[in-house]
Scaffold this active site. Structure first.
Site: not given
Length: 217
Positions: A53, A125, A142, A145, A170-171
């Site tokens: 991406s 992050s 992204d 999760h 995303h997702d």
């Protein structure tokens, strides 16, 4: 939403890169990135993996004369570890036995001719977000999760989306049966809408594009 599309060579580089994003979602991300680039601010993604991406964000940044930023510790998220369905043995550093996608990411950008348009932020992050203090035209979430990681990505980076800028997630899978890794991003998506600070602009597959209130685009 803008309908900008990448040149064939950029789309080919995207399709050749290791990663999981399907083409329709990639095209939606690209259109969002081109639109957000008009704000003249950097475009940031959380979750680099091997740069699939990133190619799209980097080309959109090049078009706008801004920089693409990508945040990742490059040790892989939960579902990419050995024993999980999304694990790729080629991403493991044979010397230390841990995942290291940074070399693959650098090769991806080099092959696409986009290295000079990207700044890679290598680290976790929340640590990077804690000292970040500049507005961003786009934030693309992204990364991990789990609720812990997806929630931290939202809390750390969404506040930096400029007025009229875009938050892309995303997702996003509303139903647990659809995708076991999609429930935390779905809850982040709901948090963003419930905050009253973002409104949904578009959806493509599991990709959601939201705009920060306060300015038209």
């Amino acid at each position: 939403m803008a309908t900008a599309t990448p040149q064939p060579e950029i789309l080919a580089a995207f399709e050749a890169a290791k990663g999981f994003m399907p083409e329709d979602e990639g095209l939606a991300l690209y259109a969002a990135a081109v639109e957000a680039g008009r704000l003249g601010l950097p475009l940031l993604e959380v979750g680099t993996y091997c740069g699939r991406s990133t190619i799209l964000l980097a080309d959109a940044a090049r078009r706008a004369g801004v920089t693409a930023l990508t945040v990742d510790h490059h040790r892989g998220s939960e579902e990419q570890q050995p024993g999980w369905d999304y694990h790729d043995p080629e991403t493991v550093d044979p010397e230390i036995g841990l995942m290291d996608t940074l070399p693959l990411f650098r090769r991806t950008l080099h092959r696409a001719g986009l290295e000079e348009h990207v700044v890679a932020l290598v680290g976790r992050s929340p640590q990077i977000a804690a000292f970040w203090n500049s507005p961003l035209g786009l934030v693309f979430i992204d990364g991990g999760h789990t609720d812990e990681h997806a929630g931290a990505d939202y809390e750390g980076w969404a506040p930096h989306v400029a007025e009229g800028g875009l938050l892309v997630i995303h997702d996003v899978f509303p139903h647990p049966k659809d995708e076991f890794t999609g429930q935390a991003p779905y809850r982040v998506y709901l948090r963003a809408l419930d905050s009253g600070e973002f409104t949904e602009v578009s959806a493509a597959g599991s990709l959601r594009v939201l705009r920060r209130a306060g300015a038209g685009a």
